[in-house]
Design a protein around this motif. Structure first.
Motif, PDB file in Angstrom:
ATOM      1  N   TYR A   1       0.931  -1.048   0.019  1.00 35.71           N
ATOM      2  CA  TYR A   1      -0.022  -0.115   0.177  1.00 35.71           C
ATOM      3  C   TYR A   1       0.978   1.378  -0.104  1.00 35.71           C
ATOM      4  O   TYR A   1       0.467   2.309  -0.748  1.00 35.71           O
ATOM      5  N   ALA A   2       2.053   1.263   0.755  1.00 33.19           N
ATOM      6  CA  ALA A   2       2.963   2.424   0.829  1.00 33.19           C
ATOM      7  C   ALA A   2       3.512   2.641  -0.682  1.00 33.19           C
ATOM      8  O   ALA A   2       3.557   3.896  -0.986  1.00 33.19           O
ATOM      9  N   LEU A   3       3.860   1.645  -1.339  1.00 38.82           N
ATOM     10  CA  LEU A   3       4.500   1.744  -2.613  1.00 38.82           C
ATOM     11  C   LEU A   3       3.288   2.249  -3.750  1.00 38.82           C
ATOM     12  O   LEU A   3       3.596   3.076  -4.504  1.00 38.82           O
ATOM     13  N   TYR A   4       2.083   1.694  -3.528  1.00 37.90           N
ATOM     14  CA  TYR A   4       0.681   1.965  -4.294  1.00 37.90           C
ATOM     15  C   TYR A   4       0.803   3.630  -4.051  1.00 37.90           C
ATOM     16  O   TYR A   4       0.545   4.269  -5.307  1.00 37.90           O
ATOM     17  N   LEU A   5       0.547   3.966  -2.914  1.00 43.31           N
ATOM     18  CA  LEU A   5       0.387   5.602  -2.811  1.00 43.31           C
ATOM     19  C   LEU A   5       1.628   6.267  -3.368  1.00 43.31           C
ATOM     20  O   LEU A   5       1.389   7.452  -4.087  1.00 43.31           O
ATOM     21  N   ALA A   6       2.747   5.889  -3.225  1.00 46.57           N
ATOM     22  CA  ALA A   6       3.673   6.638  -3.803  1.00 46.57           C
ATOM     23  C   ALA A   6       3.778   6.638  -5.631  1.00 46.57           C
ATOM     24  O   ALA A   6       3.959   7.597  -6.076  1.00 46.57           O
ATOM     25  N   GLN A   7       3.405   5.537  -6.042  1.00 46.90           N
ATOM     26  CA  GLN A   7       3.269   5.356  -7.401  1.00 46.90           C
ATOM     27  C   GLN A   7       2.169   6.213  -7.891  1.00 46.90           C
ATOM     28  O   GLN A   7       2.314   6.830  -9.000  1.00 46.90           O
ATOM     29  N   ARG A   8       1.158   6.233  -7.123  1.00 41.00           N
ATOM     30  CA  ARG A   8      -0.025   7.079  -7.435  1.00 41.00           C
ATOM     31  C   ARG A   8       0.178   8.556  -7.546  1.00 41.00           C
ATOM     32  O   ARG A   8      -0.256   9.382  -8.228  1.00 41.00           O
ATOM     33  N   GLN A   9       1.031   9.060  -6.612  1.00 41.17           N
ATOM     34  CA  GLN A   9       1.362  10.448  -6.632  1.00 41.17           C
ATOM     35  C   GLN A   9       2.451  11.016  -7.495  1.00 41.17           C
ATOM     36  O   GLN A   9       2.225  11.942  -7.973  1.00 41.17           O
ATOM     37  N   GLN A  10       3.301   9.877  -8.038  1.00 40.06           N
ATOM     38  CA  GLN A  10       4.501  10.336  -8.884  1.00 40.06           C
ATOM     39  C   GLN A  10       4.325   9.766 -10.126  1.00 40.06           C
ATOM     40  O   GLN A  10       5.088  10.218 -11.186  1.00 40.06           O
ATOM     41  N   GLY A  11       3.576   8.527 -10.062  1.00 37.83           N
ATOM     42  CA  GLY A  11       3.406   8.108 -11.746  1.00 37.83           C
ATOM     43  C   GLY A  11       4.361   6.881 -11.867  1.00 37.83           C
ATOM     44  O   GLY A  11       4.121   5.883 -12.439  1.00 37.83           O
TER      45      GLY A  11
ATOM     46  N   ALA B   1      16.875  -1.386   0.199  1.00 35.71           N
ATOM     47  CA  ALA B   1      17.067  -2.364  -0.495  1.00 35.71           C
ATOM     48  C   ALA B   1      15.814  -3.381  -0.529  1.00 35.71           C
ATOM     49  O   ALA B   1      15.327  -4.180  -1.289  1.00 35.71           O
ATOM     50  N   ASP B   2      15.397  -3.655   0.817  1.00 38.22           N
ATOM     51  CA  ASP B   2      14.261  -4.250   0.850  1.00 38.22           C
ATOM     52  C   ASP B   2      12.926  -3.744   0.032  1.00 38.22           C
ATOM     53  O   ASP B   2      12.170  -4.630  -0.573  1.00 38.22           O
ATOM     54  N   VAL B   3      12.804  -2.303  -0.101  1.00 34.31           N
ATOM     55  CA  VAL B   3      11.862  -1.784  -0.873  1.00 34.31           C
ATOM     56  C   VAL B   3      12.226  -2.366  -2.211  1.00 34.31           C
ATOM     57  O   VAL B   3      11.045  -2.745  -3.178  1.00 34.31           O
ATOM     58  N   GLU B   4      13.314  -2.174  -2.873  1.00 29.92           N
ATOM     59  CA  GLU B   4      13.617  -2.434  -4.161  1.00 29.92           C
ATOM     60  C   GLU B   4      13.210  -4.228  -4.342  1.00 29.92           C
ATOM     61  O   GLU B   4      12.982  -4.142  -5.754  1.00 29.92           O
ATOM     62  N   ASP B   5      13.592  -4.696  -3.471  1.00 33.41           N
ATOM     63  CA  ASP B   5      13.075  -6.378  -3.767  1.00 33.41           C
ATOM     64  C   ASP B   5      11.602  -6.325  -3.873  1.00 33.41           C
ATOM     65  O   ASP B   5      11.197  -7.217  -4.898  1.00 33.41           O
ATOM     66  N   VAL B   6      10.913  -5.690  -3.373  1.00 36.72           N
ATOM     67  CA  VAL B   6       9.340  -5.854  -3.573  1.00 36.72           C
ATOM     68  C   VAL B   6       8.928  -5.209  -4.930  1.00 36.72           C
ATOM     69  O   VAL B   6       8.590  -5.762  -5.802  1.00 36.72           O
ATOM     70  N   VAL B   7       9.526  -4.023  -5.208  1.00 36.45           N
ATOM     71  CA  VAL B   7       9.303  -3.216  -6.555  1.00 36.45           C
ATOM     72  C   VAL B   7       9.700  -4.178  -7.598  1.00 36.45           C
ATOM     73  O   VAL B   7       9.074  -4.268  -8.788  1.00 36.45           O
ATOM     74  N   SER B   8      11.038  -4.701  -7.495  1.00 37.63           N
ATOM     75  CA  SER B   8      11.444  -5.488  -8.641  1.00 37.63           C
ATOM     76  C   SER B   8      10.584  -6.856  -8.891  1.00 37.63           C
ATOM     77  O   SER B   8      10.710  -7.426  -9.873  1.00 37.63           O
ATOM     78  N   TYR B   9       9.709  -7.287  -7.828  1.00 27.43           N
ATOM     79  CA  TYR B   9       9.121  -8.474  -8.049  1.00 27.43           C
ATOM     80  C   TYR B   9       7.813  -8.229  -8.683  1.00 27.43           C
ATOM     81  O   TYR B   9       7.379  -8.853  -9.480  1.00 27.43           O
ATOM     82  N   TYR B  10       7.122  -7.227  -8.546  1.00 26.04           N
ATOM     83  CA  TYR B  10       5.861  -6.964  -8.954  1.00 26.04           C
ATOM     84  C   TYR B  10       5.570  -6.182 -10.145  1.00 26.04           C
ATOM     85  O   TYR B  10       6.246  -5.045 -10.317  1.00 26.04           O
ATOM     86  N   THR B  11       5.006  -6.715 -11.219  1.00 29.67           N
ATOM     87  CA  THR B  11       4.949  -6.187 -12.614  1.00 29.67           C
ATOM     88  C   THR B  11       4.042  -4.761 -12.472  1.00 29.67           C
ATOM     89  O   THR B  11       4.134  -3.836 -13.204  1.00 29.67           O
ATOM     90  N   MET B  12       3.171  -4.599 -11.392  1.00 31.21           N
ATOM     91  CA  MET B  12       2.495  -3.517 -11.154  1.00 31.21           C
ATOM     92  C   MET B  12       3.296  -1.904 -10.763  1.00 31.21           C
ATOM     93  O   MET B  12       2.548  -1.135 -10.703  1.00 31.21           O
ATOM     94  N   PHE B  13       4.270  -2.226 -10.229  1.00 28.81           N
ATOM     95  CA  PHE B  13       5.380  -1.091  -9.947  1.00 28.81           C
ATOM     96  C   PHE B  13       6.236  -0.848 -11.046  1.00 28.81           C
ATOM     97  O   PHE B  13       6.958  -1.640 -11.656  1.00 28.81           O
ATOM     98  N   TYR B  14       6.270   0.437 -11.237  1.00 29.08           N
ATOM     99  CA  TYR B  14       6.910   1.127 -12.620  1.00 29.08           C
ATOM    100  C   TYR B  14       8.246   1.832 -12.056  1.00 29.08           C
ATOM    101  O   TYR B  14       8.246   2.587 -11.345  1.00 29.08           O
ATOM    102  N   THR B  15       9.324   1.509 -12.402  1.00 29.63           N
ATOM    103  CA  THR B  15      10.350   2.344 -12.327  1.00 29.63           C
ATOM    104  C   THR B  15      11.126   3.327 -13.314  1.00 29.63           C
ATOM    105  O   THR B  15      12.197   3.895 -13.253  1.00 29.63           O
ATOM    106  N   LYS B  16      10.045   3.480 -14.216  1.00 32.88           N
ATOM    107  CA  LYS B  16      10.346   4.634 -15.273  1.00 32.88           C
ATOM    108  C   LYS B  16       8.983   5.262 -15.595  1.00 32.88           C
ATOM    109  O   LYS B  16       7.926   4.462 -15.352  1.00 32.88           O
ATOM    110  N   PRO B  17       8.844   6.191 -16.284  1.00 34.86           N
ATOM    111  CA  PRO B  17       7.574   6.722 -16.600  1.00 34.86           C
ATOM    112  C   PRO B  17       6.782   5.610 -17.424  1.00 34.86           C
ATOM    113  O   PRO B  17       7.230   5.102 -18.437  1.00 34.86           O
ATOM    114  N   VAL B  18       5.464   5.906 -17.469  1.00 32.67           N
ATOM    115  CA  VAL B  18       4.736   5.104 -18.162  1.00 32.67           C
ATOM    116  C   VAL B  18       3.568   5.877 -18.720  1.00 32.67           C
ATOM    117  O   VAL B  18       3.332   7.072 -18.200  1.00 32.67           O
TER     118      VAL B  18
END
Ligand code: FES
Length: 200
Positions: free
Chosen positions: A56-66, A85-102
């Motif tokens: 949920y924390a990552l979802y909020l951040a992504q909704r805020q920034q894209g 690093a713990d957060v990056e592990d989660v981000v790199s696992y789930y396809t619904m998190f984006y590390t570049k603009p979409v």
């Protein structure tokens, strides 16, 4: 193995496999509204299981920034009280998190067995041709990003495409062109939604 005569089923086509370090980004903190949402959500978990709120924390951040920069991940790490690093592990696992603009609409084409048997690779190919992009890319208008994902849990209504938080089911390859045109014209109103819900 591929069910399509011209397209390979290979890890190189999956956008997550081409992993690069996330964009560092500028300073990031939640808006007051998102901070309040996070604070309310994290209360649902025992204090020693604060990490449970990470999605949920990552979802909020992504909704805020894209998308999620390293600065955003560091902010989430601070909220969750874990390492970046713990957060990056989660981000790199789930396809619904984006590390570049979409794009405005992220077309998540399911490529797992039921969808593959019913033409998912041809759906991906038709989208690629219609928009002039490959998997992992955003079209020139900035409206559409195409990615492939694994099973979306609607196998009986294949082929399935998740579009942001919406749902398009039983999308035949020959319907793709019209579907893209409808999304351009009508936005969210173009989606069929979940048939399971409708068929009840
Ligand atoms: S295989 Fe596509 S939704 Fe399950």
């Amino acid at each position: 193995m591929s069910f399509h005569p011209k397209m390979e089923y290979a890890p190189a086509r999956f956008h997550k496999s081409a992993r690069t370090l996330p964009d560092p980004g500028g300073d990031f903190t939640y808006t007051a509204e998102n901070q309040a949402k996070f604070d309310a959500n994290v209360q649902r978990y025992p204090p020693d299981q604060r990490k449970s709120a990470i999605l949920y924390a990552l979802y909020l951040a992504q909704r805020q920034q894209g998308f999620l920069t390293r600065a955003a991940m560091a902010h989430v790490a601070g909220q969750i009280r874990c390492t970046t690093a713990d957060v990056e592990d989660v981000v790199s696992y789930y396809t619904m998190f984006y590390t570049k603009p979409v794009g405005t609409y992220v077309l998540n084409v399911c490529r797992t067995l039921s969808c593959a048997l019913l033409g998912a690779e041809r759906v991906t190919e038709a989208i690629s041709e219609k928009l002039g992009i490959k998997v992992g890319e955003t079209d020139a208008s900035g409206m559409f990003t195409l990615i492939e994902v694994e099973c979306l849990g609607a196998c009986d209504r294949a082929p399935v495409v998740m579009v942001n938080d919406d749902w398009e089911e039983r999308l035949a390859p020959e319907q793709v062109g019209e579907f893209i045109d409808h999304v351009r014209a009508k936005g969210r109103a173009a989606f069929t939604g979940c048939h399971l819900h409708k068929e009840k």
